[in-house]
Design an enzyme around this catalytic site. Structure first.
Site, PDB file in Angstrom:
ATOM      1  CB  ILE A 169      35.812  45.882  58.398  1.00 42.38           C
ATOM      2  CG1 ILE A 169      35.770  45.694  59.795  1.00 42.38           C
ATOM      3  CG2 ILE A 169      34.047  46.083  57.790  1.00 42.38           C
ATOM      4  CD1 ILE A 169      34.763  44.962  60.964  1.00 42.38           C
ATOM      5  CE  LYS A 170      35.482  39.583  51.299  1.00 47.24           C
ATOM      6  NZ  LYS A 170      34.703  38.843  51.337  1.00 47.24           N
ATOM      7  CB  VAL A 171      34.235  48.330  53.255  1.00 46.66           C
ATOM      8  CG1 VAL A 171      33.578  48.000  54.591  1.00 46.66           C
ATOM      9  CG2 VAL A 171      35.464  48.073  52.759  1.00 46.66           C
TER      10      VAL A 171
END
Ligand code: G3P
Length: 217
Positions: free
Chosen positions: A82-84
């Site tokens: 997951i890219k945040v």
């Protein structure tokens, strides 16, 4: 050094995967837009082609929204990271998700201080954008060197994922510093193979081989 492809073009990913040298893929909302594909569908397809981490980015800006989107994205496949974004909410989500065993790529990092925060939040990957850093008159590679030193000082396990790579020398310089991963558009990964002396060497060997009149098989 691990090589990730920075693209959402499935044909380009398949072609690179055939080299056996592709370790993962990174996407972002702009790359999804460029692909013209449905986000969840294309990420699922990429994750089935590449065994390594496939980064899929949330677009919510608040913690609860990020967590809701991450829930959908991480269900796509076991290799989704997951890219945040590097914001307080992004790092809060990072801490929750990695605590739960999910890989997290903290993106849009432009300072060593930000990279330190991401490591403290338990990020799997930190993505400093070297090209965009260079674009505004800073030294992207100095940022990578600073982060390497800080992470080594404290034995942080967060992997430095050099992003916004614009040319082969970015890759070489990042490798010399000891960055863990680089992500680049496929065109740049293919450029790494190229050298005029390799091409002219093959041509002259083949010419001489033909003159021998022999065949190996
Ligand atoms: O995926 C993030 C990053 O690699 C973007 O690169 O070329 O748009 O600055 P670029």
């Amino acid at each position: 050094m691990k090589f990730f492809a920075d693209t959402a073009e499935i044909s380009e990913i398949r072609e690179l995967a055939e080299t056996g040298l592709l370790d993962g893929v990174t996407t972002n909302p702009s790359l999804i837009h460029k692909s013209g594909r449905d986000f969840l569908e294309v990420v699922g397809e990429i994750a089935s082609v590449v065994g390594g981490p496939v980064s899929a980015e949330v677009v919510a800006l608040d913690y609860e929204g990020m967590m809701r989107e991450a829930e959908v994205l991480r269900k796509i496949a076991g290799n989704i990271a997951i890219k945040v974004p590097l914001t307080p909410a992004g790092l809060h989500a990072c801490k929750s998700l990695t605590g739960d065993g999910t890989m997290v790529n903290v993106t849009l990092c432009f300072s060593a201080a930000q990279a330190l925060l991401a490591a403290k939040a338990g990020a799997t990957f930190i993505s400093p954008f070297v090209g965009r850093h260079d674009d505004v008159g800073f030294d992207g590679m100095q940022l990578i060197a600073d982060i390497r030193m800080i992470y080594d000082n404290y034995d942080y396990a967060t992997q430095i994922l050099v992003a916004s790579v614009r040319h082969p020398m970015h890759v070489v310089e990042a490798a010399k510093i000891g960055a863990d991963v680089m992500t680049a558009p496929p065109k740049i990964i293919w450029q790494l193979f190229k050298h005029p002396l390799t091409e002219s060497g093959i041509a002259s060997f083949l010419k001489d081989w033909e003159s021998t009149g022999q065949a190996i098989v």
